[in-house]
Design a protein around this motif. Structure first.
Motif, PDB file in Angstrom:
ATOM      1  N   ARG A   1       0.830  -1.206   0.000  1.00 11.75           N
ATOM      2  CA  ARG A   1       0.000   0.000   0.000  1.00 11.75           C
ATOM      3  C   ARG A   1       0.871   1.265   0.000  1.00 11.75           C
ATOM      4  O   ARG A   1       0.520   2.269  -0.622  1.00 11.75           O
ATOM      5  CB  ARG A   1      -0.925  -0.025   1.206  1.00 11.75           C
ATOM      6  CG  ARG A   1      -1.996   1.064   1.212  1.00 11.75           C
ATOM      7  CD  ARG A   1      -2.898   0.902   2.411  1.00 11.75           C
ATOM      8  NE  ARG A   1      -3.656  -0.340   2.332  1.00 11.75           N
ATOM      9  CZ  ARG A   1      -3.792  -1.204   3.331  1.00 11.75           C
ATOM     10  NH1 ARG A   1      -3.166  -0.960   4.486  1.00 11.75           N
ATOM     11  NH2 ARG A   1      -4.503  -2.301   3.179  1.00 11.75           N
ATOM     12  N   ASN A   2       1.995   1.207   0.681  1.00 17.08           N
ATOM     13  CA  ASN A   2       2.871   2.376   0.748  1.00 17.08           C
ATOM     14  C   ASN A   2       3.716   2.541  -0.506  1.00 17.08           C
ATOM     15  O   ASN A   2       3.983   3.658  -0.947  1.00 17.08           O
ATOM     16  CB  ASN A   2       3.788   2.272   1.972  1.00 17.08           C
ATOM     17  CG  ASN A   2       3.025   2.369   3.276  1.00 17.08           C
ATOM     18  OD1 ASN A   2       1.974   3.001   3.338  1.00 17.08           O
ATOM     19  ND2 ASN A   2       3.537   1.738   4.317  1.00 17.08           N
ATOM     20  N   LYS A   3       4.175   1.421  -1.069  1.00 18.00           N
ATOM     21  CA  LYS A   3       5.108   1.487  -2.199  1.00 18.00           C
ATOM     22  C   LYS A   3       4.399   1.467  -3.556  1.00 18.00           C
ATOM     23  O   LYS A   3       4.696   2.282  -4.429  1.00 18.00           O
ATOM     24  CB  LYS A   3       6.097   0.310  -2.112  1.00 18.00           C
ATOM     25  CG  LYS A   3       6.964   0.316  -0.863  1.00 18.00           C
ATOM     26  CD  LYS A   3       7.950   1.449  -0.863  1.00 18.00           C
ATOM     27  CE  LYS A   3       8.872   1.384   0.337  1.00 18.00           C
ATOM     28  NZ  LYS A   3       9.855   2.492   0.366  1.00 18.00           N
ATOM     29  N   ARG A   4       3.478   0.534  -3.733  1.00 18.39           N
ATOM     30  CA  ARG A   4       2.790   0.360  -5.022  1.00 18.39           C
ATOM     31  C   ARG A   4       1.303   0.121  -4.777  1.00 18.39           C
ATOM     32  O   ARG A   4       0.814  -1.011  -4.886  1.00 18.39           O
ATOM     33  CB  ARG A   4       3.398  -0.809  -5.798  1.00 18.39           C
ATOM     34  CG  ARG A   4       4.880  -0.693  -6.116  1.00 18.39           C
ATOM     35  CD  ARG A   4       5.126   0.304  -7.231  1.00 18.39           C
ATOM     36  NE  ARG A   4       4.468  -0.095  -8.455  1.00 18.39           N
ATOM     37  CZ  ARG A   4       4.946  -1.008  -9.300  1.00 18.39           C
ATOM     38  NH1 ARG A   4       6.107  -1.594  -9.057  1.00 18.39           N
ATOM     39  NH2 ARG A   4       4.282  -1.320 -10.392  1.00 18.39           N
ATOM     40  N   PRO A   5       0.538   1.141  -4.414  1.00 18.61           N
ATOM     41  CA  PRO A   5      -0.875   0.938  -4.066  1.00 18.61           C
ATOM     42  C   PRO A   5      -1.708   0.363  -5.209  1.00 18.61           C
ATOM     43  O   PRO A   5      -2.721  -0.292  -4.971  1.00 18.61           O
ATOM     44  CB  PRO A   5      -1.348   2.341  -3.664  1.00 18.61           C
ATOM     45  CG  PRO A   5      -0.358   3.276  -4.275  1.00 18.61           C
ATOM     46  CD  PRO A   5       0.935   2.550  -4.291  1.00 18.61           C
TER      47      PRO A   5
END
Length: 1017
Positions: A338-342
């Motif tokens: 979710r933080n890197k590649r939502p």
């Protein structure tokens, strides 16, 4: 199942049965996985349902007995186990009662052909039962008869599902289960590496058509063919474990993907795009699982997504530690995505796998967001991470518009990061295949730049002449920045570690008062003491001295020195003893009570010269022997007695024949190196009692060095604690074999009778290369076996010859080779092994312009360890050494001179906290900068002082060139310099006149005039 072929391990059965019942008894409360049942009923009828091979019933029987026992009933109570089975099986099970160790009570009830007897047995079981737990539905005459007996009983029974309780018991694997699981994972890895990857790449390269289903069947047949075991490099004992498939291999491609465990290979053709394969092998009924994604001609977006999947898998592995809740593992993976590649969150799999073992998929240990169970040590999981149905905007065909990514590995939970059991490369370079010709690929159109920008670019002035100089400058700058970060981290660690600590104390440096007892009682004194003469007792290391009519013993260790002098007719013998307050090393001689009264010296006088000389020589000899014994005692102080080697019984241990050992046992004779349960054993061919035992738990580093560019191929062990080999103490044990032609007799080669000259030399060179390759392969495989049989306690490290550099660590110039964890020299004694994890900082010394060599000093985190010096490293290797140290995250400094490291380390030992408060190791950088500035300043001053002479020399040069060329510009410059020269000449003349008078001036006038004419011409 003939009884002669069946042998049940009674020890294992009783241990596991006790463990099961103890877990059942302890599992009370709301989370009781056995749901507070009074008895556990396990019934296995006829095994006619081949599709359902994974049942708790069969898993429990294999776990306890090692076999499936059909038509068998097992009833567990807290006190005993009741087994109802056929007469043949009952006879086999009777061996359980013959176990001499601690038993779990077992009652065996044999069925007969008498139905009334059998009904009576079932009635007895129902009387024992009250509320029981069961799950699996069984079929067959035996199971039906039990159902009739159960329904005919007058007691009400409540049937409760306790599969979760058995899952908890099966989840934590013991040593034997771990061994079987590792064998299963190794077979799965070898099938993936040595079969599927090669076959898949051939099919794609040759553009053959094959359906997923047929490819899966072809892969499945490989395990059924015993002849393929050798080609797949299976272990020699693989067939004994009855390897079989956990499921039919799943192969998917062409945009239609299912990442669930229940997926099957469809009938569509294999597509050269994104290919996913998952497979699993059972070994002695223990399961494994592995899955890989292969990218054929991937684009940048696919490569980016696959690299991110590797990052997600790494995060999952980092979370899987003992004590972590399963739901936290999944939730952390989701948070990371979710933080890197939502945009990929919705594509992520719904669970991360499951626990595995005797059952392939244990639903009680599903790795999802709701499971509250905690991970425990020695649990085995099949971990699956993947993204399904990702859109591919750069698809070249319809089947490539969607693709999926999947990675499956089998891991073992430990206290820290999990142990990866399936070994098959997952890096992007290893799973990417490029079959297209680069010339066929479309080139991107080059945009035309506007004229102004082009002109500006053409007129730009470059700072350097070559692009390589720009690369070197940026590389050097990035290295300096990285070193600054490392130095700051090292300084912060030092401040945190030592804080306000005072002086350091070495672990074994504290001196201990040693009491010497010469005689336990007075009667033990020598008989000669009655004569009241000086007695030298060699046996008890004691001097017996007459004092006031008494024989007083002094241990030789209390004697400091003895002197003999002659004065006239008498001879004097003076004995000086060790006492407090004497100059010298204070810590070497501690005293029980320093305030007591001590005898400092005794003098004896005698007229018997020969007698005094004899006593004097005896005392010197006794003192010499005592010093020798004390030095041997100190040398052997760090010798630790090893555990006993547990030999492999019942089979031949893996062996490496015809190897030599260093240190040797009896001359240069080869022996055999064997791998046993807990260590290595080297056996001499002459006498079996001549052995070298090296235990796995005492090996600090294990190295395999191939014979490429060397005369020998070797396996080297550096030990944690030194051992005794013969009368030598050593912490290095090496086993090697020579690789040169000298040990091979080629006189019987028939070809040598007919082939001469270059052809013969080429053939011998080819034979040499083959022989060396075979030696490397043999030793490498043996090293891998050591790693495998030691349960990865010992890992093989291989030196990198490409990174090697020359240096002098001892007295001779040798080739030093970096490894993954060390810097080593192993080819000849003395050996060098520098463990990089123990290194604090490295100082590069004698870094000066014009020098051909430099030195390197390793300082260690243990400040009492003597720094290691490597001298005379070629200056051409400086950048390579810096790059290597920087890549290993080791802080290094450089300076122009050699430092005296003894006082430096002593200063650090006295107060490390103050050392770090004052800047720590940064003094090396400051000193280096100061030296550099001093050198540059002195160079500048020298050039200034010599400016006149250098300009004079340049004037001569310009004069000569101007004489040849006759240019006008040159004459003008010469006139200016000539005026300065004339002024100097006038000063010189005046000085000569004062010294030599006019004669000198007249003699030199002609030559001076000629010189002026020449200069102003």
């Amino acid at each position: 199942m003939p009884s002669a072929e069946v042998s049940i391990d009674a020890r294992l059965f009783h241990r596991r049965a006790r463990g099961l019942v103890n877990h059942w008894k302890k599992s009370n409360g709301p989370e009781d996985s056995f749901q507070n049942v009074n008895s556990l009923l396990v019934v296995l009828g006829d095994m006619s349902d081949e599709d359902n091979v994974y049942q708790k019933t069969t898993a429990l029987q294999i776990w306890l007995f090692g076999y499936e026992l059909t038509q068998t009933l097992m009833l567990f109570t807290p006190e005993a186990l009741h087994i109802v089975t056929g007469s043949k099986k009952a006879k086999i099970l009777e061996s359980l009662k013959q176990w001499e160790g601690q038993q779990f009570p077992v009652e065996i009830h044999a069925r007969t052909k008498d139905e009334a007897h059998n009904e009576e047995l079932f009635q007895k079981m129902t009387d024992i039962m009250a509320k029981h737990g069961n799950r699996d539905t069984q079929t067959g005459a035996f199971a039906n008869a039990w159902k009739v007996a159960l329904e005919g009983s007058n007691k009400p029974f409540e049937n409760i599902d306790v599969s979760g309780g058995f899952a908890d018991v099966f989840a934590i694997k013991d040593d034997e289960e771990l061994r079987y699981t590792k064998s299963a994972t190794r077979l799965s890895s070898l099938l993936m590496k040595n079969w599927f990857i090669d076959e898949m790449s051939k099919i794609i390269d040759e553009e053959r058509k094959i359906t997923h289903e047929k490819f899966a069947e072809k892969t499945e047949d490989v395990l059924l063919d015993d002849k393929m075991f050798k080609k797949l490099k299976f272990p020699a004992d693989a067939a004994s474990g009855n390897p079989e498939w956990c499921y039919t291999p799943i192969i998917q491609s062409g945009g239609d993907y299912d990442l669930k465990t229940s997926a099957v290979s469809n009938e569509r053709d294999l597509h050269a795009g994104t290919i996913i394969c998952s497979l699993g092998v059972r070994y002695k009924s223990y399961c494994s699982n592995i899955g890989r994604t292969f990218l054929i001609d991937p684009n940048k977006t696919q490569e980016k997504n696959y690299t991110f999947l590797l990052d997600v898998q790494r995060k999952v592995f980092e979370s899987m530690k003992e004590g972590t809740k399963i739901k936290d593992v999944y939730n952390r993976a989701i948070d990371y995505i979710r933080n890197k590649r939502p945009e990929l969150e919705k594509k992520f799999v719904k669970n991360l796998g499951f626990g595995t073992g005797l059952e392939f998929r244990e639903s009680s240990y599903l790795l999802n967001s709701k499971n509250t169970k905690e991970l425990q040590r020695d649990m085995i999981f099949s971990v699956s991470v993947g993204f399904q149905d990702i859109d591919n905007p750069k698809a070249e065909d319809e089947q490539s518009k969607k693709y999926s990514l999947l990675l499956i590995d089998t891991i073992r939970v430990t206290q820290e990061s999990p142990q990866l059991l399936t070994v098959c490369d997952t890096s992007l370079s290893d799973v990417s295949y490029f079959f297209k010709d680069p010339a066929e690929e479309e080139e991107e159109p080059v945009k035309k730049e506007n004229g102004a920008h082009t002109r500006a670019a053409k007129s730009a002035v470059l700072n350097t002449k070559f692009r390589s100089e720009v690369d070197e400058a940026s590389k050097d700058q990035s290295r300096k920045e990285h070193q600054k970060i490392l130095a700051d981290q090292k300084h912060a660690e030092g401040l945190e570690r030592y804080g306000d600590a005072g002086s350091l104390k070495k672990d074994n440096a504290k001196s201990v008062f040693r009491k010497f007892e010469s005689y336990k009682r007075e009667s033990a004194l020598p008989k000669e003491v009655s004569s009241l003469r000086i007695i030298v007792d060699q046996r008890n290391d004691t001097l017996v001295l007459p004092i006031y009519g008494l024989a007083v013993p002094f241990h030789i260790s209390t004697l400091q020195k003895v002197t003999k002098t002659d004065e006239g007719e008498f001879f004097y013998l003076r004995l000086n003893f060790i006492t407090p307050g004497q100059p010298g090393k204070k810590d070497d001689t501690p005293f029980d009570d320093p305030n007591a009264n001590f005898v400092r010296a005794l003098s004896f006088r005698s007229a018997d010269g020969p007698r005094m000389s004899e006593i004097y020589n005896q005392i010197l000899e006794l003192k010499k022997n005592a010093v020798k014994k004390e030095s041997e005692r100190k040398e052997m102080a760090d010798i630790v007695e090893q555990d006993k080697l547990i030999e492999v019984k019942g089979k031949r241990p893996p062996r490496l024949p015809d190897v030599f050992a260093r240190p040797g046992l009896d001359g240069k004779r080869s022996g055999e190196l064997e791998i046993h349960s807990n260590g290595l054993r080297y056996v001499s061919p002459l006498r079996n009692e001549n052995r070298i035992d090296v235990l796995f738990n005492n090996i600090k580093h294990l190295f395999f060095q191939p014979c490429d560019g060397e005369l020998i191929v070797l396996i080297h062990c550096q030990l944690k604690n030194p051992i005794m080999i013969g009368k030598k103490k050593t912490e290095h044990v090496q086993f090697y074999r020579e690789a040169s032609d000298a040990q091979f007799d080629e006189t019987g080669n028939r070809r040598r009778k007919y082939v001469y000259g270059d052809e013969d030399e080429l053939a011998s060179e080819q034979e040499e290369r083959k022989r060396r390759a075979a030696l490397n392969k043999e030793f490498k495989q043996f090293g891998e076996k050591i790693t495998e049989l030691s349960d990865n306690k010992v890992e093989v490290d291989v030196p990198f010859r490409d990174l090697a550099f020359n240096g002098v660590p001892f007295r001779t110039n040798v080739l030093l080779k970096p490894t993954q964890d060390c810097l080593v020299h192993l080819s000849e004694a003395p050996f060098l092994v520098v463990t990089l994890a123990d290194v604090e900082v490295v100082h590069l010394e004698r870094i000066q312009f014009g020098l051909k060599n430099f030195d390197m000093v390793f300082t260690f985190k243990d400040y009492f360890q003597t720094p290691i010096h490597v001298n005379t490293i070629p200056m051409s290797q400086l950048d390579n050494v810096k790059d290597w140290l920087d890549s290993m995250d080791i802080v290094f400094y450089e300076g122009p001179v050699n430092l005296n490291w003894g006082p430096i380390m002593k200063t650090i030992q006295e107060d490390p906290a103050e050392f770090y408060k004052e800047g720590g190791w940064s003094f090396l950088a400051i000193e280096s900068d100061a030296e550099d500035s001093e050198e540059s300043a002195s160079e500048f001053e020298a050039s200034g002082s010599d400016f006149g002479s250098s300009s004079d020399e340049s004037s001569y040069a310009s004069d000569a060139s101007n004489d040849d060329d006759g240019s006008d510009e040159g004459s003008e410059e010469d006139e200016e310099s000539g005026e300065d020269w004339d002024a100097l000449e006038e000063k010189a003349k005046r000085a000569d006149d004062k010294k030599f008078g006019g004669s000198k001036r007249e003699a030199d006038s002609d030559s001076d005039n000629d010189r002026k004419k020449k200069r102003k011409r």
